[in-house]
Design a protein around this motif. Structure first.
Motif, PDB file in Angstrom:
ATOM      1  N   ARG A 118      14.642  -1.818  -6.444  1.00  0.00           N
ATOM      2  CA  ARG A 118      14.225  -1.637  -5.053  1.00  0.00           C
ATOM      3  C   ARG A 118      13.052  -0.657  -4.970  1.00  0.00           C
ATOM      4  O   ARG A 118      12.076  -0.887  -4.255  1.00  0.00           O
ATOM      5  CB  ARG A 118      15.406  -1.127  -4.224  1.00  0.00           C
ATOM      6  CG  ARG A 118      15.169  -1.235  -2.729  1.00  0.00           C
ATOM      7  CD  ARG A 118      16.324  -0.687  -1.904  1.00  0.00           C
ATOM      8  NE  ARG A 118      17.624  -1.224  -2.277  1.00  0.00           N
ATOM      9  CZ  ARG A 118      18.662  -0.479  -2.660  1.00  0.00           C
ATOM     10  NH1 ARG A 118      18.563   0.831  -2.713  1.00  0.00           N
ATOM     11  NH2 ARG A 118      19.812  -1.044  -2.970  1.00  0.00           N
ATOM     12  N   GLN A 119      13.136   0.431  -5.724  1.00  0.00           N
ATOM     13  CA  GLN A 119      12.078   1.444  -5.734  1.00  0.00           C
ATOM     14  C   GLN A 119      10.771   0.845  -6.269  1.00  0.00           C
ATOM     15  O   GLN A 119       9.704   1.068  -5.710  1.00  0.00           O
ATOM     16  CB  GLN A 119      12.528   2.634  -6.586  1.00  0.00           C
ATOM     17  CG  GLN A 119      11.433   3.586  -7.020  1.00  0.00           C
ATOM     18  CD  GLN A 119      10.693   4.225  -5.873  1.00  0.00           C
ATOM     19  OE1 GLN A 119      11.200   4.366  -4.776  1.00  0.00           O
ATOM     20  NE2 GLN A 119       9.457   4.614  -6.117  1.00  0.00           N
ATOM     21  N   ALA A 120      10.865   0.067  -7.348  1.00  0.00           N
ATOM     22  CA  ALA A 120       9.674  -0.538  -7.943  1.00  0.00           C
ATOM     23  C   ALA A 120       9.008  -1.504  -6.965  1.00  0.00           C
ATOM     24  O   ALA A 120       7.779  -1.535  -6.839  1.00  0.00           O
ATOM     25  CB  ALA A 120      10.042  -1.259  -9.224  1.00  0.00           C
ATOM     26  N   LYS A 121       9.824  -2.281  -6.272  1.00  0.00           N
ATOM     27  CA  LYS A 121       9.279  -3.247  -5.302  1.00  0.00           C
ATOM     28  C   LYS A 121       8.588  -2.521  -4.149  1.00  0.00           C
ATOM     29  O   LYS A 121       7.520  -2.941  -3.692  1.00  0.00           O
ATOM     30  CB  LYS A 121      10.388  -4.149  -4.762  1.00  0.00           C
ATOM     31  CG  LYS A 121      10.770  -5.250  -5.720  1.00  0.00           C
ATOM     32  CD  LYS A 121      11.898  -6.088  -5.164  1.00  0.00           C
ATOM     33  CE  LYS A 121      12.396  -7.089  -6.195  1.00  0.00           C
ATOM     34  NZ  LYS A 121      13.665  -7.688  -5.801  1.00  0.00           N
ATOM     35  N   GLN A 122       9.207  -1.440  -3.668  1.00  0.00           N
ATOM     36  CA  GLN A 122       8.606  -0.664  -2.573  1.00  0.00           C
ATOM     37  C   GLN A 122       7.267  -0.070  -3.015  1.00  0.00           C
ATOM     38  O   GLN A 122       6.284  -0.119  -2.276  1.00  0.00           O
ATOM     39  CB  GLN A 122       9.535   0.465  -2.135  1.00  0.00           C
ATOM     40  CG  GLN A 122      10.652   0.016  -1.222  1.00  0.00           C
ATOM     41  CD  GLN A 122      11.628   1.150  -0.908  1.00  0.00           C
ATOM     42  OE1 GLN A 122      11.483   2.263  -1.385  1.00  0.00           O
ATOM     43  NE2 GLN A 122      12.627   0.842  -0.104  1.00  0.00           N
ATOM     44  N   ALA A 123       7.244   0.478  -4.224  1.00  0.00           N
ATOM     45  CA  ALA A 123       6.007   1.081  -4.740  1.00  0.00           C
ATOM     46  C   ALA A 123       4.931   0.017  -4.889  1.00  0.00           C
ATOM     47  O   ALA A 123       3.763   0.252  -4.565  1.00  0.00           O
ATOM     48  CB  ALA A 123       6.281   1.749  -6.079  1.00  0.00           C
ATOM     49  N   SER A 124       5.342  -1.148  -5.357  1.00  0.00           N
ATOM     50  CA  SER A 124       4.404  -2.256  -5.542  1.00  0.00           C
ATOM     51  C   SER A 124       3.835  -2.726  -4.203  1.00  0.00           C
ATOM     52  O   SER A 124       2.642  -3.010  -4.084  1.00  0.00           O
ATOM     53  CB  SER A 124       5.125  -3.416  -6.237  1.00  0.00           C
ATOM     54  OG  SER A 124       4.328  -4.563  -6.205  1.00  0.00           O
ATOM     55  N   ARG A 125       4.701  -2.767  -3.187  1.00  0.00           N
ATOM     56  CA  ARG A 125       4.277  -3.232  -1.864  1.00  0.00           C
ATOM     57  C   ARG A 125       3.217  -2.325  -1.246  1.00  0.00           C
ATOM     58  O   ARG A 125       2.409  -2.762  -0.444  1.00  0.00           O
ATOM     59  CB  ARG A 125       5.489  -3.307  -0.936  1.00  0.00           C
ATOM     60  CG  ARG A 125       5.637  -4.670  -0.297  1.00  0.00           C
ATOM     61  CD  ARG A 125       6.860  -4.752   0.577  1.00  0.00           C
ATOM     62  NE  ARG A 125       8.053  -5.052  -0.190  1.00  0.00           N
ATOM     63  CZ  ARG A 125       9.198  -4.386  -0.113  1.00  0.00           C
ATOM     64  NH1 ARG A 125       9.332  -3.361   0.705  1.00  0.00           N
ATOM     65  NH2 ARG A 125      10.230  -4.728  -0.845  1.00  0.00           N
ATOM     66  N   ARG A 126       3.236  -1.040  -1.626  1.00  0.00           N
ATOM     67  CA  ARG A 126       2.266  -0.095  -1.073  1.00  0.00           C
ATOM     68  C   ARG A 126       0.875  -0.272  -1.683  1.00  0.00           C
ATOM     69  O   ARG A 126      -0.106   0.247  -1.176  1.00  0.00           O
ATOM     70  CB  ARG A 126       2.735   1.348  -1.305  1.00  0.00           C
ATOM     71  CG  ARG A 126       3.773   1.796  -0.300  1.00  0.00           C
ATOM     72  CD  ARG A 126       3.969   3.298  -0.338  1.00  0.00           C
ATOM     73  NE  ARG A 126       4.501   3.765  -1.624  1.00  0.00           N
ATOM     74  CZ  ARG A 126       5.789   3.895  -1.885  1.00  0.00           C
ATOM     75  NH1 ARG A 126       6.696   3.584  -0.979  1.00  0.00           N
ATOM     76  NH2 ARG A 126       6.191   4.327  -3.066  1.00  0.00           N
ATOM     77  N   ARG A 127       0.802  -0.973  -2.804  1.00  0.00           N
ATOM     78  CA  ARG A 127      -0.480  -1.170  -3.478  1.00  0.00           C
ATOM     79  C   ARG A 127      -1.153  -2.444  -2.991  1.00  0.00           C
ATOM     80  O   ARG A 127      -0.492  -3.378  -2.561  1.00  0.00           O
ATOM     81  CB  ARG A 127      -0.275  -1.228  -4.987  1.00  0.00           C
ATOM     82  CG  ARG A 127       0.317   0.039  -5.537  1.00  0.00           C
ATOM     83  CD  ARG A 127       0.686  -0.099  -6.975  1.00  0.00           C
ATOM     84  NE  ARG A 127      -0.507  -0.113  -7.821  1.00  0.00           N
ATOM     85  CZ  ARG A 127      -0.480  -0.345  -9.124  1.00  0.00           C
ATOM     86  NH1 ARG A 127       0.649  -0.587  -9.727  1.00  0.00           N
ATOM     87  NH2 ARG A 127      -1.593  -0.339  -9.827  1.00  0.00           N
TER      88      ARG A 127
END
Length: 148
Positions: A118-127
């Motif tokens: 979940r954390q990785a997906k959120q971080a990815s979405r911000r890029r």
């Protein structure tokens, strides 16, 4: 204090000319293992990652400062960690000691596969799309280099 094996892996990464974030990844990995084995907990995956990055800075990894959007206290904490590395470590402050005791009471599920995903997906979405695409291309390039 990071484990000797973690420091050795980070040093090896530095010798190989890898990015500071890759070197710091070893400390984050260690922190995730600590939470998983029950040494202490974390409120979220993000907190576990932050602890790992702080350890990396204290161990002398030359990480860039937190982004402009980060809290002032976060930036000051990162500066202090980098300074501690330059001076060969500092005595643990009473506040830091209390925070360690507080971590013991936190949940252990913060570093589950689901939470980290979940954390990785959120971080990815911000890029941006371009940034994600460039990262994927770079990963493919290093994969090919490793096989040759």
């Amino acid at each position: 204090m990071p484990e000797k094996s973690t420091l050795a892996r980070a040093r090896r990464d530095k010798r190989q000319g890898k990015a500071p974030s890759t070197q710091a990844g070893e400390f984050v990995r260690e922190e995730i293992h600590h939470v998983r084995e029950g040494k202490h907990g974390a409120r979220s995956a993000k907190q576990a990652i932050a602890i790992g990055l702080s350890k990396a800075r204290r161990a002398g990894v030359e990480l860039s400062p937190p982004p402009r959007g980060a809290k002032r206290s976060t930036r000051k904490s990162a500066e202090a960690a980098s300074r501690a590395a330059a001076h060969g470590g500092t005595r643990r402050s009473p506040r830091r000691a209390r925070s360690r005791r507080a971590l013991k009471r936190e949940k252990r599920s913060a570093t589950s596969r689901k939470a980290l995903s979940r954390q990785a997906k959120q971080a990815s979405r911000r890029r941006s799309h371009a940034a994600r695409s460039a990262a994927a291309r770079k990963a493919a390039r290093t994969r090919r280099a490793g096989r040759a």
